[in-house]
Write a protein that holds these residues in place. Structure first.
Motif, PDB file in Angstrom:
ATOM      1  N   LYS A 193      47.717  43.435  36.569  1.00  0.00           N
ATOM      2  CA  LYS A 193      47.967  43.006  38.011  1.00  0.00           C
ATOM      3  C   LYS A 193      48.180  44.163  38.986  1.00  0.00           C
ATOM      4  O   LYS A 193      48.073  45.574  38.539  1.00  0.00           O
ATOM      5  CB  LYS A 193      49.486  42.426  38.112  1.00  0.00           C
ATOM      6  CG  LYS A 193      49.511  40.899  37.493  1.00  0.00           C
ATOM      7  CD  LYS A 193      50.743  40.528  37.801  1.00  0.00           C
ATOM      8  CE  LYS A 193      50.871  39.026  36.940  1.00  0.00           C
ATOM      9  NZ  LYS A 193      52.145  38.324  37.151  1.00  0.00           N
ATOM     10  N   GLY A 194      47.943  43.933  40.342  1.00  0.00           N
ATOM     11  CA  GLY A 194      48.173  44.955  41.149  1.00  0.00           C
ATOM     12  C   GLY A 194      49.613  44.947  41.913  1.00  0.00           C
ATOM     13  O   GLY A 194      50.174  43.753  41.924  1.00  0.00           O
ATOM     14  N   LEU A 195      49.948  45.760  42.540  1.00  0.00           N
ATOM     15  CA  LEU A 195      51.301  45.744  43.384  1.00  0.00           C
ATOM     16  C   LEU A 195      51.133  45.773  44.779  1.00  0.00           C
ATOM     17  O   LEU A 195      50.325  46.693  44.967  1.00  0.00           O
ATOM     18  CB  LEU A 195      52.249  46.790  42.755  1.00  0.00           C
ATOM     19  CG  LEU A 195      53.101  46.695  41.399  1.00  0.00           C
ATOM     20  CD1 LEU A 195      53.992  47.825  41.059  1.00  0.00           C
ATOM     21  CD2 LEU A 195      53.899  45.333  41.098  1.00  0.00           C
ATOM     22  N   GLY A 196      51.752  44.710  45.486  1.00  0.00           N
ATOM     23  CA  GLY A 196      51.759  45.082  46.876  1.00  0.00           C
ATOM     24  C   GLY A 196      52.951  44.291  47.510  1.00  0.00           C
ATOM     25  O   GLY A 196      53.942  44.435  46.771  1.00  0.00           O
ATOM     26  N   ASP A 197      52.625  43.857  48.752  1.00  0.00           N
ATOM     27  CA  ASP A 197      53.966  43.195  49.448  1.00  0.00           C
ATOM     28  C   ASP A 197      53.963  41.481  49.389  1.00  0.00           C
ATOM     29  O   ASP A 197      55.071  41.007  50.165  1.00  0.00           O
ATOM     30  CB  ASP A 197      53.938  43.648  51.009  1.00  0.00           C
ATOM     31  CG  ASP A 197      52.457  43.211  51.400  1.00  0.00           C
ATOM     32  OD1 ASP A 197      51.728  42.560  51.099  1.00  0.00           O
ATOM     33  OD2 ASP A 197      52.505  43.335  52.620  1.00  0.00           O
ATOM     34  N   ARG A 198      53.353  40.997  48.727  1.00  0.00           N
ATOM     35  CA  ARG A 198      53.385  39.613  48.193  1.00  0.00           C
ATOM     36  C   ARG A 198      52.674  39.290  46.925  1.00  0.00           C
ATOM     37  O   ARG A 198      51.935  40.200  46.468  1.00  0.00           O
ATOM     38  CB  ARG A 198      52.698  39.117  49.567  1.00  0.00           C
ATOM     39  CG  ARG A 198      51.143  39.337  49.611  1.00  0.00           C
ATOM     40  CD  ARG A 198      50.599  38.794  51.087  1.00  0.00           C
ATOM     41  NE  ARG A 198      49.006  38.814  50.801  1.00  0.00           N
ATOM     42  CZ  ARG A 198      48.551  39.810  51.365  1.00  0.00           C
ATOM     43  NH1 ARG A 198      48.959  41.058  51.494  1.00  0.00           N
ATOM     44  NH2 ARG A 198      47.200  40.036  51.298  1.00  0.00           N
ATOM     45  N   GLU A 199      53.079  38.040  46.522  1.00  0.00           N
ATOM     46  CA  GLU A 199      52.211  37.371  45.389  1.00  0.00           C
ATOM     47  C   GLU A 199      50.973  36.625  45.940  1.00  0.00           C
ATOM     48  O   GLU A 199      51.303  35.824  46.722  1.00  0.00           O
ATOM     49  CB  GLU A 199      53.091  36.510  44.757  1.00  0.00           C
ATOM     50  CG  GLU A 199      54.291  37.364  43.963  1.00  0.00           C
ATOM     51  CD  GLU A 199      55.164  36.512  43.049  1.00  0.00           C
ATOM     52  OE1 GLU A 199      54.851  36.434  41.807  1.00  0.00           O
ATOM     53  OE2 GLU A 199      56.026  35.761  43.595  1.00  0.00           O
ATOM     54  N   CYS A 200      49.790  36.965  45.528  1.00  0.00           N
ATOM     55  CA  CYS A 200      48.637  36.357  45.920  1.00  0.00           C
ATOM     56  C   CYS A 200      47.268  36.749  44.968  1.00  0.00           C
ATOM     57  O   CYS A 200      47.714  37.731  44.132  1.00  0.00           O
ATOM     58  CB  CYS A 200      48.199  36.510  47.245  1.00  0.00           C
ATOM     59  SG  CYS A 200      47.865  38.362  47.588  1.00  0.00           S
ATOM     60  N   GLU A 201      46.206  36.128  45.201  1.00  0.00           N
ATOM     61  CA  GLU A 201      45.188  36.755  44.437  1.00  0.00           C
ATOM     62  C   GLU A 201      44.212  37.171  45.786  1.00  0.00           C
ATOM     63  O   GLU A 201      44.239  36.466  46.870  1.00  0.00           O
ATOM     64  CB  GLU A 201      44.172  35.479  43.963  1.00  0.00           C
ATOM     65  CG  GLU A 201      45.057  35.111  42.500  1.00  0.00           C
ATOM     66  CD  GLU A 201      44.031  34.087  41.582  1.00  0.00           C
ATOM     67  OE1 GLU A 201      43.099  33.605  42.367  1.00  0.00           O
ATOM     68  OE2 GLU A 201      44.663  33.920  40.491  1.00  0.00           O
ATOM     69  N   LEU A 202      43.508  38.177  45.320  1.00  0.00           N
ATOM     70  CA  LEU A 202      42.736  38.726  46.584  1.00  0.00           C
ATOM     71  C   LEU A 202      41.490  39.402  45.831  1.00  0.00           C
ATOM     72  O   LEU A 202      41.409  39.492  44.353  1.00  0.00           O
ATOM     73  CB  LEU A 202      43.410  39.474  47.527  1.00  0.00           C
ATOM     74  CG  LEU A 202      44.282  40.633  47.009  1.00  0.00           C
ATOM     75  CD1 LEU A 202      43.789  41.581  46.312  1.00  0.00           C
ATOM     76  CD2 LEU A 202      45.113  41.085  48.384  1.00  0.00           C
ATOM     77  N   ASP A 203      40.629  39.868  46.641  1.00  0.00           N
ATOM     78  CA  ASP A 203      39.342  40.606  46.245  1.00  0.00           C
ATOM     79  C   ASP A 203      39.744  42.118  46.093  1.00  0.00           C
ATOM     80  O   ASP A 203      40.073  42.732  47.037  1.00  0.00           O
ATOM     81  CB  ASP A 203      38.126  40.446  47.108  1.00  0.00           C
ATOM     82  CG  ASP A 203      37.601  39.247  46.808  1.00  0.00           C
ATOM     83  OD1 ASP A 203      37.558  38.735  45.457  1.00  0.00           O
ATOM     84  OD2 ASP A 203      36.900  38.565  47.805  1.00  0.00           O
ATOM     85  N   ILE A 204      39.363  42.890  44.960  1.00  0.00           N
ATOM     86  CA  ILE A 204      39.314  44.507  45.124  1.00  0.00           C
ATOM     87  C   ILE A 204      37.785  44.744  45.089  1.00  0.00           C
ATOM     88  O   ILE A 204      36.931  44.209  44.163  1.00  0.00           O
ATOM     89  CB  ILE A 204      40.236  45.029  44.018  1.00  0.00           C
ATOM     90  CG1 ILE A 204      40.298  46.528  43.875  1.00  0.00           C
ATOM     91  CG2 ILE A 204      39.384  44.474  42.700  1.00  0.00           C
ATOM     92  CD1 ILE A 204      41.333  46.992  43.079  1.00  0.00           C
ATOM     93  N   TYR A 205      37.566  45.902  45.758  1.00  0.00           N
ATOM     94  CA  TYR A 205      36.097  46.259  45.797  1.00  0.00           C
ATOM     95  C   TYR A 205      35.960  47.341  44.917  1.00  0.00           C
ATOM     96  O   TYR A 205      36.760  48.485  45.131  1.00  0.00           O
ATOM     97  CB  TYR A 205      35.972  46.727  47.587  1.00  0.00           C
ATOM     98  CG  TYR A 205      35.924  45.467  48.382  1.00  0.00           C
ATOM     99  CD1 TYR A 205      34.741  44.875  48.394  1.00  0.00           C
ATOM    100  CD2 TYR A 205      36.946  45.077  48.906  1.00  0.00           C
ATOM    101  CE1 TYR A 205      34.581  43.472  49.033  1.00  0.00           C
ATOM    102  CE2 TYR A 205      37.033  43.841  49.721  1.00  0.00           C
ATOM    103  CZ  TYR A 205      35.780  43.231  49.667  1.00  0.00           C
ATOM    104  OH  TYR A 205      35.878  42.025  50.455  1.00  0.00           O
ATOM    105  N   LEU A 206      34.792  47.480  44.164  1.00  0.00           N
ATOM    106  CA  LEU A 206      34.645  48.606  43.096  1.00  0.00           C
ATOM    107  C   LEU A 206      33.931  49.366  43.493  1.00  0.00           C
ATOM    108  O   LEU A 206      32.756  49.340  43.980  1.00  0.00           O
ATOM    109  CB  LEU A 206      34.066  47.656  41.810  1.00  0.00           C
ATOM    110  CG  LEU A 206      34.842  46.383  41.530  1.00  0.00           C
ATOM    111  CD1 LEU A 206      34.142  46.094  40.270  1.00  0.00           C
ATOM    112  CD2 LEU A 206      36.373  46.612  41.154  1.00  0.00           C
ATOM    113  N   SER A 207      34.246  50.615  43.262  1.00  0.00           N
ATOM    114  CA  SER A 207      33.487  51.784  43.908  1.00  0.00           C
ATOM    115  C   SER A 207      32.496  52.287  42.776  1.00  0.00           C
ATOM    116  O   SER A 207      33.019  52.521  41.271  1.00  0.00           O
ATOM    117  CB  SER A 207      34.655  53.066  43.960  1.00  0.00           C
ATOM    118  OG  SER A 207      33.762  54.219  44.053  1.00  0.00           O
TER     119      SER A 207
END
Length: 260
Positions: free
Chosen positions: A190-204
Motif C-alpha cells: 500500500k501507499g501512505l497518504g492523507d486518506r483511504e482510497c484507490e488511485l493511479d500511480i504513474y510509473l517512471s
C-alpha cells in the motif's frame, strides 16, 4: 543540483572508487552534465558498483552491503543504476563510516550525495535507527532502508504499492529476515497518504524509485492508499520510533494522515 566539490579526486577516496570511476566523475562535472558524458559516467560507475557488491553462493546471487542484503537486480540497467544512487544516501555511512552519523561526518559526505544520509547526530539530537525501534519505511522501493533497519535490530514496515517493485521487496524480506539480528521486515503493498482510497500511480521508465501519484505519464497502475494513523490502529502498534519517507512529493500528505 549540487556542485561538484573542488577536491573530488581526493575527497571521494572514501568511497573506495577506482581511478577510472573518479576520472569519469570529474569528466561529467567538467562537461556540465552533457548527456554523453553523463551516460559514460553512469555506465562506468554502475559496472564497478555491481562488481564490488554483488555476491554469489551455491544457491543464488545477491547484493551484500556488509550484512544488508538486497536481491540481484544487475540484469536491469535501470534498477542497478538506481541502486547505485540509492546506496549513497542509505548505505554509504554504514559501509564506509562504521554507521557513524555524527554531524562532522554527515557534513563531509553530504556534498557528494544525491540527497543526503538518513541519519544525523548532533549532541543530544539523535535521529538514527536503533535496536528494537519500530520503523515506518514509506516508499520502500526494493527495501534497501528496511534491510538496513533490520540489520540494526529494528522492526520495519515497508510500504511499497507497485506490483513489480513489491515482488523484489518480498525477496529482500526473505534475504534479511533470517540474519539473526532480531529485526523483521513486514512488506505492506500500500501507499501512505492523507486518506483511504484507490488511485493511479504513474510509473517512471527512467527510475522505478521515481514512481509518483502526483505526476502524469503514459503508464500507470492502480494502487491502494491508507493513512499511517489507520495502519497503526489496525496493527495495534504501541509506538512508531522512526519514519523514513521518500514518496516523490507526497510526504506532506502522508504526514496529514499521521496526526495521531
Amino acid at each position: 543540483m549540487k556542485l561538484y566539490p573542488k577536491n573530488t579526486l581526493f575527497g571521494l577516496r572514501y568511497k573506495q572508487w577506482t581511478y577510472l570511476e573518479a576520472f569519469a566523475y570529474c569528466l561529467k562535472g567538467i562537461m556540465k552534465e552533457h548527456p554523453f558524458f553523463l551516460r559514460y559516467y553512469e555506465k562506468v560507475a554502475t559496472k564497478a558498483f555491481v562488481k564490488k557488491w554483488l555476491k554469489r553462493d551455491e544457491k543464488e546471487s545477491y547484493f551484500d552491503f556488509k550484512g544488508v542484503k538486497l536481491p540481484d537486480v544487475s540484469s536491469s540497467w535501470e534498477k542497478s543504476n538506481t541502486l547505485r544512487i540509492v546506496f549513497d544516501d542509505v548505505l554509504m555511512v554504514p559501509c564506509f563510516f562504521n554507521d557513524n552519523h555524527e554531524k562532522s561526518i554527515v557534513n563531509f559526505v553530504d556534498p557528494y550525495m544525491n540527497e543526503g544520509p538518513y541519519g544525523y547526530i548532533d549532541g543530544d539530537f539523535d535521529v538514527t535507527v536503533k535496536k528494537n525501534d519500530v520503523v515506518i519505511d514509506v516508499g520502500a522501493w526494493i527495501g534497501d532502508f528496511s534491510a538496513y533497519a533490520v540489520s540494526k535490530g529494528a522492526t520495519a514496515y515497508a510500504f511499497e504499492p507497485v506490483n513489480e517493485t513489491c515482488q523484489l521487496l518480498s525477496r529482500t524480506c526473505a534475504l534479511n529476515n533470517v540474519n539473526g539480528g532480531g529485526g523483521v521486515i513486514y512488506p505492506v503493498k500500500k501507499g501512505l497518504g492523507d486518506r483511504e482510497c484507490e488511485l493511479d500511480i504513474y510509473l517512471s521508465k527512467e527510475c522505478s524509485g521515481g514512481n509518483s501519484i502526483l505526476t502524469t505519464g503514459n503508464t500507470s497502475e492502480k494502487i491502494t492508499l491508507t493513512t499511517l494513523d489507520r495502519f497503526v490502529e489496525e496493527r495495534k502498534l504501541e509506538r512508531v520510533d522512526f519514519i523514513k519517507a521518500d514518496i516523490e512529493g507526497a510526504e506532506r500528505d502522508m504526514l496529514r494522515g499521521a496526526c495521531n
